[in-house]
Write a protein that holds these residues in place. Structure first.
Motif, PDB file in Angstrom:
ATOM      1  N   ILE A 298      12.650 114.823 116.025  1.00 40.31           N
ATOM      2  CA  ILE A 298      13.180 114.376 114.902  1.00 40.31           C
ATOM      3  C   ILE A 298      12.121 114.363 113.980  1.00 40.31           C
ATOM      4  O   ILE A 298      11.049 113.895 114.035  1.00 40.31           O
ATOM      5  N   ASP A 299      12.419 115.297 113.011  1.00 38.70           N
ATOM      6  CA  ASP A 299      11.024 115.421 111.836  1.00 38.70           C
ATOM      7  C   ASP A 299      11.295 114.325 110.623  1.00 38.70           C
ATOM      8  O   ASP A 299      12.276 114.026 110.532  1.00 38.70           O
ATOM      9  N   GLY A 300      10.027 113.653 110.316  1.00 38.74           N
ATOM     10  CA  GLY A 300      10.258 113.192 109.078  1.00 38.74           C
ATOM     11  C   GLY A 300      10.364 111.652 109.085  1.00 38.74           C
ATOM     12  O   GLY A 300      10.796 111.017 108.387  1.00 38.74           O
ATOM     13  N   GLY A 301      10.494 110.970 110.508  1.00 35.30           N
ATOM     14  CA  GLY A 301      10.542 109.548 110.608  1.00 35.30           C
ATOM     15  C   GLY A 301      11.316 109.139 111.709  1.00 35.30           C
ATOM     16  O   GLY A 301      12.226 110.167 112.315  1.00 35.30           O
ATOM     17  N   MET A 302      11.137 107.959 111.938  1.00 40.06           N
ATOM     18  CA  MET A 302      11.984 107.509 113.114  1.00 40.06           C
ATOM     19  C   MET A 302      12.617 106.036 112.827  1.00 40.06           C
ATOM     20  O   MET A 302      12.012 105.113 111.590  1.00 40.06           O
ATOM     21  N   ALA A 303      13.550 105.509 113.462  1.00 42.62           N
ATOM     22  CA  ALA A 303      14.261 104.324 113.278  1.00 42.62           C
ATOM     23  C   ALA A 303      13.217 103.172 113.116  1.00 42.62           C
ATOM     24  O   ALA A 303      12.528 103.099 114.130  1.00 42.62           O
ATOM     25  N   PRO A 304      13.293 102.339 112.383  1.00 38.19           N
ATOM     26  CA  PRO A 304      12.465 101.097 112.487  1.00 38.19           C
ATOM     27  C   PRO A 304      12.331 100.418 113.627  1.00 38.19           C
ATOM     28  O   PRO A 304      11.176  99.980 114.011  1.00 38.19           O
ATOM     29  N   GLU A 305      13.311 100.232 114.405  1.00 37.97           N
ATOM     30  CA  GLU A 305      13.157  99.473 115.892  1.00 37.97           C
ATOM     31  C   GLU A 305      12.258 100.480 116.620  1.00 37.97           C
ATOM     32  O   GLU A 305      11.656  99.802 117.651  1.00 37.97           O
ATOM     33  N   MET A 306      12.460 101.785 116.604  1.00 38.12           N
ATOM     34  CA  MET A 306      11.684 102.487 117.605  1.00 38.12           C
ATOM     35  C   MET A 306      10.253 102.439 117.184  1.00 38.12           C
ATOM     36  O   MET A 306       9.424 102.338 118.006  1.00 38.12           O
ATOM     37  N   LEU A 307       9.970 102.352 115.920  1.00 41.90           N
ATOM     38  CA  LEU A 307       8.732 102.173 115.476  1.00 41.90           C
ATOM     39  C   LEU A 307       8.060 100.979 115.754  1.00 41.90           C
ATOM     40  O   LEU A 307       6.790 100.883 116.290  1.00 41.90           O
ATOM     41  N   ALA A 308       8.760  99.825 115.711  1.00 42.58           N
ATOM     42  CA  ALA A 308       8.525  98.646 116.135  1.00 42.58           C
ATOM     43  C   ALA A 308       8.223  98.490 117.738  1.00 42.58           C
ATOM     44  O   ALA A 308       6.902  98.183 118.170  1.00 42.58           O
ATOM     45  N   ALA A 309       8.965  99.277 118.571  1.00 42.47           N
ATOM     46  CA  ALA A 309       8.698  99.351 120.036  1.00 42.47           C
ATOM     47  C   ALA A 309       7.360 100.012 120.225  1.00 42.47           C
ATOM     48  O   ALA A 309       6.803  99.387 121.055  1.00 42.47           O
ATOM     49  N   LEU A 310       6.893 101.292 119.441  1.00 39.91           N
ATOM     50  CA  LEU A 310       5.585 101.775 119.639  1.00 39.91           C
ATOM     51  C   LEU A 310       4.610 101.033 119.112  1.00 39.91           C
ATOM     52  O   LEU A 310       3.477 100.768 119.774  1.00 39.91           O
ATOM     53  N   ARG A 311       4.570 100.190 118.050  1.00 37.18           N
ATOM     54  CA  ARG A 311       3.640  99.515 117.372  1.00 37.18           C
ATOM     55  C   ARG A 311       3.371  98.305 118.496  1.00 37.18           C
ATOM     56  O   ARG A 311       2.130  97.788 118.528  1.00 37.18           O
TER      57      ARG A 311
END
Length: 139
Positions: A94-107
């Motif tokens: 997926i280019d150009g960004g990810m779902a906020p929940e996915m980003l929160a899981a990574l962070r």
């Protein structure tokens, strides 16, 4: 795909996994990756760590052949603690960004990602299909 409780423990304890892709020539390609398990799928970011500057082989490989695998392992000099899990599946980029929940899981897994601008970066999303595992301690 069914994950045993010890599989989930191994995934949670693992700081990195190894992503295996297939090159256009059919050769295996293996790289260590950061990841987060998110809604039954694995998110693998393309982050700001220094890269070669060339397009990443893992992205080229997945564009040509989406089949891939993630390997999680635990080594200990006490061999009764040995274990590994291979998750086979397919992935898309997926280019150009990810779902906020996915980003929160990574962070939440990696404090380094709290300072990186991942909102507009690509992410590999791997959907598991099957798993193969082994551990010294058999149930």
């Amino acid at each position: 795909m069914h994950l045993e409780p010890w599989h989930m423990e191994l995934i949670e304890r693992s700081r990195v996994a190894r992503l295996a892709t297939v090159s256009p020539a059919g050769a295996p390609a293996l790289v260590p990756v950061c990841f987060a398990l998110f809604e039954g799928r694995f998110a693998i970011p393309i982050d700001d760590k220094p890269k070669s500057g060339r397009p990443l082989a893992r992205l080229r490989n997945l564009a040509a052949e989406p089949r891939c695998a993630l390997l999680f392992d635990h080594y200990d000099d006490d061999w009764s603690q040995l274990a590994w899990l291979r998750v086979d599946g397919s992935a898309r980029v997926i280019d150009g960004g990810m779902a906020p929940e996915m980003l929160a899981a990574l962070r939440s897994r990696y404090s380094q990602y709290r300072e990186m601008d991942l909102e507009h970066r690509s992410v590999i999303v791997m959907t598991p299909a099957r798993c193969v595992s082994w551990r010294w301690q058999m149930d």
